[in-house]
Scaffold this active site. Structure first.
Site: not given
Lengths: 124, 181
Positions: B146-147
């Site tokens: 999810h970065g």
């Protein structure tokens, strides 16, 4: 309030839940108010046994599946792992194994032999 | 039930009330006794806890790269930081961080950073152990799920993760060896 259930319960918390998801009304209707014949004897417990064992089998089965590995190479080791290493894994496995017998022999067969045979008899 | 006279509402506690509460208390105890083994079975198993310590040889880790070792079933990043990376980690204004922690509190020797390689968002393993991998904008680690982006001290700087990468207990047994756990 269209679509919401009209709850009879007094307790505000229970009423709040029951208004949205009438599980308390359902339990009360099915297990509290539901009329049953006076002449029930102890044999009628087998239906309740079957229900309880079904729930036990589903719950222990889900938790066993968290640690079981359905692979021909790893299945045995994963069962050993459940029995030796997983906390209360032995309890879950024995509950599931004996629960299977208790579900069929102690609950389902007596229950079915009474109700299914009676249904077949009356339908014949 | 229409002729029930044993339960007058206006006369305080009755025997039936007592039986209700007793049955309710027993049901609560029973529910707890059922829930405990189920929840406890999801805790780390005995074979995982038995691997309580891990020895790491750090002599062959080049500066600027890290090594991933397994400790209690979890990946641990052991990273040899370059002087630039150390300086970058130390000059950050701690008050601007999401999970404020100074670099000095997170390392024993500034050259070596040891963190548990499990993203604090949803438990993925971030990438960035070698410079060719994506390290994110802050030069530490980047979580591909999810970065989330971690800096050179393993602190969360950007993305959804709420906390810094955890620092496991460890000590230097010699100049070239670390014992984690």
């Amino acid at each position: 309030m269209v679509g919401l259930h009209h709850s009879e319960f007094k307790n505000p918390v229970i009423k709040w839940i029951d208004t949205r998801l009438p599980i308390f009304t359902l339990m009360q209707a099915e297990y509290g108010k539901f009329p049953t014949p006076k002449n029930f004897n102890a044999l009628w417990n087998f239906g309740a046994f079957a229900t309880v064992m079904l729930v036990v089998m589903i719950i222990t089965g889900i938790f066993l599946a968290m640690n079981y590995d359905p692979n021909t190479g790893h299945a045995f080791d994963s069962v050993e792992h459940i029995m030796r290493d997983v906390n209360y894994g032995w309890l879950l496995r024995y509950l599931h194994a004996n629960g299977a017998s208790m579900f069929f022999c102690g609950g389902l067969y007596p229950y079915l032999s009474r109700h299914v045979l009676r249904f077949i008899q009356s339908a014949a | 039930m229409g002729t029930d006279t044993t339960h007058p509402e206006e006369h305080g506690a009755t025997r039936r009330d007592f039986i209700y509460w007793t049955a309710g208390a027993m049901a609560a105890v029973g529910a707890g006794a059922v829930a405990w083994p189920l929840i406890d079975s999801m805790e780390p198993a005995a074979d995982t806890l038995a691997m309580s310590t891990t020895e790491v040889d750090i002599s062959n880790i080049p500066a600027g790269t890290g090594k991933t070792v397994m400790w209690q079933g979890k990946p641990v990043f052991v990273r040899r930081r370059t002087p630039d990376e150390i300086a970058e980690a130390q000059k950050v204004d701690v008050s601007t961080l999401r999970d404020p922690e100074t670099d000095a509190k997170r390392v024993q020797k500034p050259e070596w950073l040891v963190v548990v390689g499990v993203c604090t968002h949803l438990g993925c393993v971030p990438v960035g152990e070698v410079p060719t991998e994506n390290r994110g904008e802050f030069g530490g680690w980047f979580c591909p799920c999810h970065g989330s982006q971690y800096d050179t001290s393993g602190r969360i700087r950007k993305g959804p993760a709420p906390k810094n990468l955890a620092v496991p207990p460890y000590k230097f047994t010699s100049d070239t060896n670390i014992k984690i756990g």
